[in-house]
Design an enzyme around this catalytic site. Structure first.
Site, PDB file in Angstrom:
ATOM      1  N   VAL A 134       5.827   5.347  -7.013  1.00 41.07           N
ATOM      2  CA  VAL A 134       4.718   5.691  -6.122  1.00 41.07           C
ATOM      3  C   VAL A 134       4.654   7.203  -5.933  1.00 41.07           C
ATOM      4  CG1 VAL A 134       3.784   5.427  -3.795  1.00 41.07           C
ATOM      5  CG2 VAL A 134       4.865   3.472  -4.948  1.00 41.07           C
ATOM      6  N   LYS A 135       3.468   7.732  -6.253  1.00 41.72           N
ATOM      7  CA  LYS A 135       3.278   9.185  -6.156  1.00 41.72           C
ATOM      8  C   LYS A 135       2.664   9.508  -4.797  1.00 41.72           C
ATOM      9  CE  LYS A 135       2.001  12.539  -9.682  1.00 41.72           C
ATOM     10  NZ  LYS A 135       1.029  12.847 -10.721  1.00 41.72           N
ATOM     11  N   LEU A 136       3.274  10.467  -4.111  1.00 44.02           N
ATOM     12  CA  LEU A 136       2.838  10.838  -2.758  1.00 44.02           C
ATOM     13  C   LEU A 136       2.683  12.345  -2.678  1.00 44.02           C
ATOM     14  CD1 LEU A 136       5.724   8.859  -1.020  1.00 44.02           C
ATOM     15  CD2 LEU A 136       3.313   8.198  -0.842  1.00 44.02           C
TER      16      LEU A 136
END
Ligand code: E4P
Length: 218
Positions: free
Chosen positions: A84-86
């Site tokens: 998951v890219k944040l």
């Protein structure tokens, strides 16, 4: 050093995966918007994950912590390969910690400073993505940032991996290796540029020309 392909283009991902040259893929909303068309981006992520035998970064769209956590969980459920890219914001760092505590891998993106990278490591992220090319674009020292993050992470034993991003040409890739990045993510064009050398082309042409004199095949 691991090589990731920075694209959401399935054709390009298949081409590189068939050659066994990539360890993973990174995407961002801009890259997805270029290829998704009418299809559900979630289906695209799933398909990319089936092609790639490694981590595939998929970015949240929400900007508040709770939405990022909800979207992050949804993305992680799509496939085991999803990371998951944040964004590196206060809420992004909080979401990183929360998702990490659930065993979900994270890639903290849009990193432009060592201080941001320090907080990313403290939040327990799997990857930090310093954007080398975008720093160079404004006359900064993108590679210097990779080196400084390497030094800080080594000084304090942080195990967040440095994912050199926004790489624009082969020299960026070589410099990333020399500065100790764990991963380099690059557009397909840059990956294939890495194979090129004029002396290889010239040498091959000369070998084939000389072989022709034998008048035979193998
Ligand atoms: C990384 O994860 C990003 O998707 C990417 O490297 C950004 O590159 P750009 O600066 O060329 O858009």
């Amino acid at each position: 050093m691991k090589i990731f392909l920075d694209t959401a283009d399935l054709g390009e991902i298949r081409r590189a995966a068939e050659a066994n040259l990539i360890d993973g893929v990174t995407t961002n909303p801009t890259l997805v918007s270029k290829v998704a068309g009418a299809r559900d981006p979630k289906d695209l992520y799933r398909e990319i994950c089936e092609v790639v035998g490694g981590p595939v970064s998929a970015e949240v769209i929400g900007t508040d912590k709770e939405t990022m956590i909800t979207e992050g969980r949804k993305l992680a459920r799509l496939h085991d390969h999803i990371v998951v890219k944040l964004p590196i914001t206060e809420d992004g760092l909080k979401a990183c910690r929360a998702l990490g505590s659930e065993g979900i891998r994270t890639n903290l993106t849009l990193c432009f400073s060592v201080s941001q990278a320090l907080l990313v490591a403290k939040a327990g992220a799997t990857y930090v993505s310093p954007f080398v090319g975008r720093i160079d674009d404004i006359s900064g020292d993108g590679m210097g940032l990779i080196l400084q993050i390497r030094q800080v992470y080594d000084n304090y034993g942080y195990d967040t991996e440095i994912l050199a991003a926004s790489l624009r040409h082969p020299v960026h890739v070589v410099e990333s290796m020399l500065q100790g990045a764990d991963v380099a993510t690059m557009p397909p064009k840059v990956l294939w540029q890495l194979t090129k050398h004029p002396l290889t082309d010239n040498g091959l042409a000369a070998f084939l020309k000389d072989w022709e004199k034998l008048g035979t095949t193998l």
